[in-house]
Scaffold this active site. Sequence first.
Site, short mmCIF file in Angstrom:
data_model
loop_
_atom_site.label_atom_id
_atom_site.label_comp_id
_atom_site.label_asym_id
_atom_site.label_seq_id
_atom_site.Cartn_x
_atom_site.Cartn_y
_atom_site.Cartn_z
N ALA A 129 -2.04 -0.97 -2.34
CA ALA A 129 -1.72 -1.12 -3.77
C ALA A 129 -0.65 -2.19 -3.98
CB ALA A 129 -1.32 0.23 -4.37
N SER A 130 0.24 -1.97 -4.93
CA SER A 130 1.19 -3.03 -5.33
C SER A 130 2.27 -3.30 -4.31
CB SER A 130 1.83 -2.65 -6.67
OG SER A 130 0.85 -2.59 -7.69
N THR A 131 2.38 -2.49 -3.24
CA THR A 131 3.42 -2.73 -2.25
C THR A 131 3.22 -4.07 -1.53
OG1 THR A 131 2.17 -1.51 -0.56
CG2 THR A 131 3.81 -0.28 -1.84
N LYS A 160 2.14 -6.86 -3.09
CA LYS A 160 2.24 -7.98 -4.02
C LYS A 160 3.30 -9.01 -3.61
CE LYS A 160 0.30 -5.68 -8.08
NZ LYS A 160 0.56 -5.04 -9.39
#
Length: 618
Positions: A331-333, A335
């Site tokens: 997920a966003s980790t 980015k």
Amino acid sequence: MPPKKRITMHDHAAEASLFKRRALFTFCCVVILMGILLLNLYHLQILSYKDYATRSNDNRIRVVPIAPSRGLIYDRNGVLLAENRPFYSLEMIPEQVKNVDQTLDQLNKIIPITADEREDLIKALKYHRRFKPLTIKSRLTEEQVSVFSVNQYKFPGLLVEAGLRRYYPYGADLTHVLGYVGRINSKDRSRLERSDEWKNYAGTKYIGKQGLERYYEPLLHGTPGHLEEEVNNRGRVIRTLKMTPPVPGKDIYLTLDLKLQQKAVELLDGRRGSVVAIDPRTGGILAMVSSPSYDPNQFVHGISSKAYSGLLNDRSRPLINRATQGQYAPASTIKPLLALLGLEEKAITPKTKVWDPGFWQIPGVERKYRDWKRWGHGWVDVKAAIVESCDIFFYELAYKVGIDKISNFMDKFGFGERTGIDIYEESPGLMPSKDWKRIRYNQPWYIGDSISVGIGQGYWTTTPLQLADATAILADDGKRYTPHLLKAFTDDNKLIEKPLDEKPPIVLKNPNNWRIINDAMMDTANKSRFTDAKYTAAMKTGTAQVFSVAQDKKYVASEVEEHLRDNALIVAYAPYKNPEIVLAVVLENAGWGGKNAGPVARALLDEYMLRDDRKQVK
């Protein structure tokens, strides 16, 4: 007229000649037989002396192997994590027991035998060698040993065995790190025989089965000794001739911090998830928790079929090491890493801005890829995109750079391959690529696949250990170390430090890009969980979808089955300059990452950074 007497004439010369011939023949036979006898005596006494002397000694001298004591395991501060404790167990030699059922009935009158223990024993008898001891009941109390000793004459073929056995004082807190030892089975035996190690296990009944106990078995096991005893023809010991003492296994010291480990266990509180903490300066694992867990001591003494079946069928899967085997969408980790790629490829600059109206579309395609914030973030640059976790910015970035560059760049950070940590239970995760999809599904790679990967979803899966390791590389400006648990071991009473396994660093075209991304992660921490912290920190949260939501549907957690709810993730490190600890936290089906995983990360960093005795440990 009376008959005439027959007069016999004796030929004395002929008779003497016949006697001489017979005597000579007899003498020759005696000489030949004596020669054969002497020849046999020569063969037995001279030529075959060593062989028969050895056979005689084998009958007279009995060699009894002595198992070595297993090496101990300590944490980085010298706290004992795995020890050897005295034990008593009740053993049966099946061939000496006439009626097993009757014997167990009588035994139950003085020492309680549970139905599970009895059932397991009956099952084991079908495959067990009848001349070898088989455990009826482990962990006898001293009172039970005394009672049986008084009544032992009633139970031929039963005996009490005493010795040292592995014990894990912290139970389930360290199971997935330490692993456990168990009885050597046929699979272990065949593996040892193939590697010519079987002779080193004379007298040993236990071997490392999981975790560090298995990985460092050669260090921990030691070398067996032996006892030479003289016995009579009935097997009774007359005297001890010689004893070669066993060499104990080596003690090992871990990079693990027990206090941090226990704090992580406390914070997870039995919820499904994992915590991994790494020292980015060395790659040493400070904490590694998989929850829920189980007590390894029950495997040491022999777990019952019913208990093992319960663990195996538990929907929470406590037997799986989620830290190294759990596979989750990052997920966003990730980015910050994708933004770093964009800067390196010059697909974006620190000043690049993207308009976020709440959705994004592939040019010429009607489908809308939505932002987590339905009304959008407006204009965002790279720093704001990380701080606000703007999906639209990263949809656009993934579209620009494509899957080939994403996959190649993430390979450098260890995604899609095992980290090399010193336990065998590790999964490689999955870093997707065009070739992978063609091989796996026989399908081409679509642009939409890249868009999903751009926010850490789609086919991309990672383990918490990989996530922590990649964040450690980012926090330390590209320096890379192999994650490890072993810090040092003893050898001849000397402490031998394990050398660090430093890998070639990741070198960027523009080294300043490291600071741009890490500054954004520090801003993320300062604006959320670490605004009042007494130390500087950096972080990035993530909320990973477990299933895809339809285009016209809205995700509502309360309307979704618990096991289909979003996973909560966070990566964090502290202090910001010269970081000493990197964290990755994953909570399965917990929901929003910042809300649920965030407090766990803050509490763990507080525990480590603000502890009075922390400065004493290096």
